[in-house]
Design a protein around this motif. Structure first.
Motif: not given
Ligand code: PLP
Length: 438
Positions: A39, A49, A395, A417-418, A421, A424-425
């Protein structure tokens, strides 16, 4: 905490410093204050991210305390010394590099970055062979110095021409989304034809990215790299693997050539070598190259060859990759990335092609799933791609959107998880692109 406001920082940067590759009136830099892991954060607190490791270079992630401490310790002990000196850090890193490089490559020449590494590699090749010409591929980027922008095949070369004499470009196995990728044998036939037509005895080297980076994460077809090695050997041409982007774990190996068991005559590197914490590049070579300079001068040099701060960062970086077993993680996360790519391709008609090897990946967006017409033309842009890029930025996903491509090259430490994420964006952004699909 920054003393200046975000706006003051942006204004002063634009007013007094020149930005790369853009008309200055179009420059909109993100005012970055800090970065940690995958990040980074702006002066006014926005989180991003990092899905591109900045310029595909921050492999270990941002702010790794081990690397920072090594740089600090080296600065305390010896921040700079002439490249004619011997230092403990140079001794240790040289030995380590010899261990990680493939085959008989056991010596390095350190530079400041990737372009300088390639400059020195082609100079070495010309001196060793006594030949002048250098072959390079069209879909390539090799740097922005005078010689390396001439080697570069992509359109960034055009405004810099005529450039350095003696560079010949060859076609790649990949010809854009609308045509099939050549199989290895076909691509090699064209390469050999070019070699014959140019005159093998005039060609010093063929420089290529084993897995092409900015020009589309192009993974070579079966047999291609092995065949390039064989042709180079047959015609006395030196093979230079430009691993500035693909090296240091990006593909899940120290070097991308390792996937195919190919040993080039030289490897150039930078970026992941220090995870970009400190500028450093290198040319790796074997006795076939350096023996030529046993009794003969190497007419090349740099004030900052073997700069102690760069070397300290590199040694700490290599030890960190080993300690963390980073490349094993890359191979696992590469599988996770592939699943995300395929899911997005299944769900979104605008996703025409997907590719990745390790954490080196991209999505190619298209207007038509049958014809695979790209969402933006070669070397061009489109309203849809601009809207996709804006959505990602809004985003908080930092990545490269170039032509019809969305790059997915996160730091190698990224978690499942990242990845979820980030994808997902991208999933949300693709809804915009889908509207343009016929
Ligand atoms: C494959 C490749 N070679 C060379 C370079 C040039 O490296 P530098 O910008 O450190 O000069 C780059 C930079 O993106 C690259 O990707």
């Amino acid at each position: 905490m920054s003393e200046l406001t975000a706006q003051e920082i942006v204004d002063l940067c634009i007013r007094h410093t020149l930005y790369d590759w853009q008309a200055q009136n179009a420059v909109k830099p993100i005012p970055v204050e800090t970065a940690k892991g995958c990040e980074f954060f702006t002066v006014d607190g926005k989180r991003y991210l990092d899905f591109n490791s900045q310029l595909m270079g921050v492999n270990i992630g941002h702010g790794d305390p081990r690397i920072i401490q090594a740089i600090k310790d080296q600065a305390d002990q010896l921040a700079y010394i002439t490249p004619f000196a011997a230092t403990e850090i140079r001794a240790k890193l040289g030995k380590k590099m010899a261990e990680i490089m493939p085959g008989d490559l056991d010596k390095v020449f350190f530079t400041l970055g990737g372009a300088e590494a390639n400059e020195n590699a082609i100079r070495l090749a010309r001196m060793v062979t006594g030949r002048q010409k250098i072959l390079a591929r069209y879909r390539s980027y090799h740097g922005a110095t005078f010689a390396t922008i001439t080697l570069t095949g992509d359109p960034r070369r055009w405004a810099n021409e005529p450039g350095m004499p003696g560079v010949v470009h060859v076609l790649d196995p990949y010809h854009g989304p609308q045509r099939p990728v050549d199989d290895g044998a076909t691509a090699l036939q064209y390469l050999e034809e070019t070699i014959m037509l140019e005159g093998p005895s005039t060609i010093a080297a063929f420089i290529l990215e084993p897995v092409t980076g900015t020009n589309g994460i192009l993974i070579p077809p079966d047999g291609y790299l092995e065949g390039v090695r064989e042709l180079c050997t047959r015609y006395g041409i030196l093979m230079i693997a430009d691993e500035v982007m693909s090296g240091f774990g990006r593909t899940g190996e120290w070097f991308a050539v390792n996937h195919w068991g190919v040993v080039p005559d030289m490897i150039t590197m930078a970026k992941g070598l220090t995870s970009s914490y400190v500028p450093l590049g290198a040319v790796g070579m074997g006795p076939k190259i350096y023996d030529a300079f046993a009794d003969r001068v190497y007419f090349g040099g740099l004030t900052y060859n073997s700069h102690p701060l760069g070397l300290a960062a590199a040694l700490a970086m290599i030890e960190a990759y080993e300690e963390d077993n980073t490349f094993e993680h890359v191979r696992k996360m590469g599988e996770v990335m592939r699943r995300h790519h395929l899911e997005l391709q299944e769900k979104h008609p605008s996703v025409g092609l997907v590719r990745n090897i390790g954490l080196f990946g991209l999505l190619e967006l298209v207007r038509d799933r049958q014809t695979l017409e790209p969402m933006a033309p070669f070397n061009g842009n489109s309203d849809e791609m601009k809207a996709v890029a804006k959505y990602l930025d809004d985003h908080g996903l930092f990545t490269f959107v170039r032509w019809n491509n969305i790059m997915t090259n996160p730091p190698l430490i990224i978690t499942e998880e990242q990845l979820a994420e980030g994808f997902g964006i991208i999933d949300g952004a693709l809804d915009i692109a889908d509207q343009a699909v016929v």
